[in-house]
Design a protein around this motif. Structure first.
Motif, PDB file in Angstrom:
ATOM      1  N   LEU A   1       0.813  -1.222   0.000  1.00 46.72           N
ATOM      2  CA  LEU A   1       0.000   0.000   0.000  1.00 46.72           C
ATOM      3  C   LEU A   1       0.847   1.272   0.000  1.00 46.72           C
ATOM      4  O   LEU A   1       0.317   2.365  -0.167  1.00 46.72           O
ATOM      5  N   ARG A   2       2.156   1.142   0.190  1.00 44.34           N
ATOM      6  CA  ARG A   2       3.004   2.336   0.161  1.00 44.34           C
ATOM      7  C   ARG A   2       3.993   2.252  -1.009  1.00 44.34           C
ATOM      8  O   ARG A   2       3.815   2.886  -2.031  1.00 44.34           O
ATOM      9  N   ASP A   3       5.000   1.408  -0.922  1.00 47.96           N
ATOM     10  CA  ASP A   3       5.959   1.324  -2.027  1.00 47.96           C
ATOM     11  C   ASP A   3       5.279   0.715  -3.261  1.00 47.96           C
ATOM     12  O   ASP A   3       5.537   1.132  -4.385  1.00 47.96           O
ATOM     13  N   GLY A   4       4.401  -0.277  -3.021  1.00 42.71           N
ATOM     14  CA  GLY A   4       3.707  -0.920  -4.139  1.00 42.71           C
ATOM     15  C   GLY A   4       2.834   0.067  -4.881  1.00 42.71           C
ATOM     16  O   GLY A   4       2.769   0.067  -6.111  1.00 42.71           O
TER      17      GLY A   4
ATOM     18  N   VAL B   1      15.470  -5.962   5.756  1.00 42.21           N
ATOM     19  CA  VAL B   1      15.949  -5.827   4.369  1.00 42.21           C
ATOM     20  C   VAL B   1      14.811  -5.288   3.505  1.00 42.21           C
ATOM     21  O   VAL B   1      13.646  -5.630   3.720  1.00 42.21           O
ATOM     22  N   HIS B   2      15.177  -4.463   2.551  1.00 42.58           N
ATOM     23  CA  HIS B   2      14.187  -3.821   1.665  1.00 42.58           C
ATOM     24  C   HIS B   2      14.872  -3.713   0.302  1.00 42.58           C
ATOM     25  O   HIS B   2      15.740  -2.866   0.109  1.00 42.58           O
ATOM     26  N   CYS B   3      14.516  -4.613  -0.606  1.00 46.28           N
ATOM     27  CA  CYS B   3      15.273  -4.677  -1.864  1.00 46.28           C
ATOM     28  C   CYS B   3      14.388  -4.403  -3.069  1.00 46.28           C
ATOM     29  O   CYS B   3      13.291  -4.947  -3.175  1.00 46.28           O
ATOM     30  N   HIS B   4      14.910  -3.585  -3.965  1.00 51.34           N
ATOM     31  CA  HIS B   4      14.211  -3.310  -5.225  1.00 51.34           C
ATOM     32  C   HIS B   4      14.760  -4.227  -6.312  1.00 51.34           C
ATOM     33  O   HIS B   4      15.847  -4.796  -6.183  1.00 51.34           O
ATOM     34  N   ASN B   5      13.987  -4.337  -7.386  1.00 50.84           N
ATOM     35  CA  ASN B   5      14.200  -5.446  -8.321  1.00 50.84           C
ATOM     36  C   ASN B   5      14.808  -5.034  -9.655  1.00 50.84           C
ATOM     37  O   ASN B   5      14.624  -5.718 -10.658  1.00 50.84           O
TER      38      ASN B   5
ATOM     39  N   GLY C   1       9.962  -2.782  -9.402  1.00 55.31           N
ATOM     40  CA  GLY C   1       9.239  -3.294  -8.241  1.00 55.31           C
ATOM     41  C   GLY C   1      10.115  -3.643  -7.053  1.00 55.31           C
ATOM     42  O   GLY C   1      11.325  -3.376  -7.013  1.00 55.31           O
ATOM     43  N   ASN C   2       9.450  -4.242  -6.072  1.00 58.48           N
ATOM     44  CA  ASN C   2      10.087  -4.635  -4.800  1.00 58.48           C
ATOM     45  C   ASN C   2      10.202  -6.153  -4.762  1.00 58.48           C
ATOM     46  O   ASN C   2       9.692  -6.839  -5.646  1.00 58.48           O
ATOM     47  N   ALA C   3      10.797  -6.650  -3.696  1.00 54.38           N
ATOM     48  CA  ALA C   3      10.843  -8.101  -3.499  1.00 54.38           C
ATOM     49  C   ALA C   3       9.405  -8.599  -3.400  1.00 54.38           C
ATOM     50  O   ALA C   3       8.566  -7.965  -2.758  1.00 54.38           O
TER      51      ALA C   3
HETATM   52 ZN    ZN Z   1      11.489   1.100  -1.576  1.00 56.36          ZN
END
Ligand code: ZN
Ligand code: KIV
Length: 527
Positions: A20-23, A209-213, A245-247
């Motif tokens: 709901l935030r990064d997505g 951990v917070h990883c982008h793709n 996107g994100n993980a």
């Molecule tokens: Zn992010």
């Protein structure tokens, strides 16, 4: 917070969902309040530990959505993102003050490129602001997460200093984002290992951990971090998020479950809710899941080659490392028909992840009956479409509705469309336009009537469900000076569906729900 060996009882990793935030920062993926509430309820049902419901200071809409989620969704901790500023933290507090379990997530960039070009701050200023942000947040919140944005491109010694000072100031979780998806599993693992070895007091906080793709490594990098002792993973359903996107939450969770022998990690996620939640998010955002997407793609459990099929019949494990039922994958989705009652529909809605109030169920039931008169078999996809295109999740306020549409086209004739729209005040607007085909002519007539002109970036028609009477869903993406917008509509007539999808987009532009937020985010330098 130490990793275990594969023999010991598995450690629990916190699943922090930021759909709901990064997505929501995926271009065109913005959701309205009802949609956010539906997704948040589905996430709670799925069993995630934390829901990041938005960035309260970004817009009044974000603040309201976080407040709504925190009041109506039970179970997970609800988080709001904030910059390290009093105003942002106050907005997060406003949004979360009624939440039974709440978290303030403050962030500040630490990498040289962000320091020099975005923030124009020296290292000591960054440390000072990070400490101040965490302390301000701790005045109101017991649970405070600090993110060192662009950690993966930050000098290790400086990252150690910032993280150490954030923990001293009271951060209970320290997040190490790979904001631009630059890391490799080996480099990211090295960063987490280095922090665990060198940050004094690291045992007082959970490492996240917070990883982008961007390089397709978000899940691999997240798991590399977990192997080094990180105990929170930030991820999104279907991996949606900024750029690539994100993980992906479902991939992280199923990797933990399927390879518990190596990872020694458990999550609290009810994996049989993964597929319904993925469908829900795809429906409300309009972001289709690629067929071969791991875990939740349509082909994820399909076996095409004869030799594979033979192996499967003998022993499923020859070619299947997970059972489709484990992730709630529905092999057959033929569900209801003309004679099905309200109760059966309600049960199916719940199975699909929708938890609706009685009044809303009545409205869906009325639409369902109307559809069942036209269509013999009603599939899950039809039910989802009813929700998204009907009044339940889809439309809020609209500036114009379609009153009438007629088109003429054919070999050797100029395609022409006549469109009549009705404004919210009841005024009827009629326009006629010619185009390259009937769909193009209808778009031009709508542009003339509304005065909103756009550049079409993508246009797709897909048949939802199966059968000769299947409905077609038209989705399109347009560019407007205020941002990128997506629109969708459903019809058995492709030209009408296209005109409705175009009107959907034009209404979104007129009401400016999405770009106001994305502009605000851009101005604020949100990641
Ligand atoms: Zn992010
Ligand atoms: O990618 C990023 O750096 C972020 C942080 C705010 C966590 O989304």
């Amino acid at each position: 917070m130490h990793p275990t060996s594969s023999q010991a009882a598995p450690d629990r990793v916190v699943i922090f969902d930021t759909t709901l935030r990064d997505g929501e920062q995926s271009p065109g993926a913005s959701m309205n309040l009802d949609q956010k509430l539906q997704v948040a309820r589905a996430l709670a049902d799925l069993g995630v530990d934390v829901i990041e419901a938005g960035f309260a200071a970004a817009s009044p809409g974000d603040l309201e959505a976080i407040r709504g989620v925190s009041r109506q969704v039970e179970g997970p901790i609800i988080a709001s993102l904030s910059r390290c500023s009093r105003g942002d933290i106050a907005a997060s507090w406003e949004a979360l003050r009624d939440a039974p379990r709440r978290r303030c997530h403050v962030f500040l960039a630490t990498s040289p490129i962000h320091r020099d070009f975005k923030l124009k701050m020296a290292k000591d200023e960054i440390v000072r602001r990070a400490v101040e942000g965490v302390k301000l947040a701790r005045e109101k919140f017991e649970d405070v997460e600090f993110s060192a944005e662009d950690s993966a491109r930050t000098e290790l010694d400086f990252l150690v200093e910032v993280v150490e000072r954030a923990i001293e100031a009271g951060a209970t979780t320290v997040n190490i984002p790979d904001t631009v998806g630059y890391a490799l599993p080996s480099t990211y693992a090295e960063t987490i290992r280095h922090l665990r070895r060198h940050v004094r007091g690291i045992e007082k906080a959970v490492i996240s951990v917070h990883c982008h793709n961007d390089l397709g490594l978000a899940v691999a990098n997240s798991l590399a971090g977990v192997l080094e002792g990180a105990r929170q993973v930030e991820c999104t359903i279907n991996g949606i998020g900024e750029r690539a996107g994100n993980a992906s939450l479902e991939e992280v969770v199923m990797a933990c479950r399927t390879r518990a022998d190596v990872l020694g990690i458990a999550t609290g996620v009810r994996t049989d809710r993964l597929y319904p939640t993925s469908r829900l998010v795809s429906q409300v955002t309009g972001l289709h899941v690629q067929r071969n997407k791991a875990i939740v793609g349509q082909n994820a459990f399909a076996h095409e080659a004869g030799i594979h099929q033979h192996g499967m019949l003998t022993n499923r494990e020859t070619y299947e490392i997970m059972r489709p039922e484990e992730v709630g994958f529905a092999r057959s989705s033929l569900v209801l028909g003309k004679h099905s009652g309200r109760h059966a529909l309600k049960e199916r809605l719940v199975a699909l992840g929708y938890q609706l109030e009685d009044g809303a169920i009545d409205r869906v039931f009325a639409d369902f009956k109307a559809l069942a008169d036209k269509k013999k078999d009603i599939y899950d996809a039809d039910i989802e479409a009813l929700l998204v295109h009907g009044q339940i999740l889809g439309k809020g306020l609209v500036a114009w509705t379609l009153d009438a549409l007629s088109t003429t086209s054919g070999t050797g004739t100029l395609p022409v469309a006549s469109v009549a729209l009705r404004t919210a005040a009841g005024e009827r607007l009629q326009e006629v336009a010619a185009g390259d085909g009937p769909v193009d002519a209808a778009f031009k007539a709508i542009e003339q009537a509304t005065g909103i002109r756009v550049k079409l970036r993508d246009y797709q028609v897909v048949s939802i469900s199966t059968g000769e009477d299947a409905q077609g869903e038209v989705s399109l993406e347009v560019e407007h000076p205020t941002g990128v917008y997506r629109g969708r509509a459903l019809s058995t007539d492709i030209v009408e569906g296209s005109a409705r999808a175009f009107l959907d987009v034009v209404n979104r532009i007129a009401l400016r729900a999405a770009p106001v937020e994305s502009e605000a985010r851009a101005e604020m330098g949100t990641p």
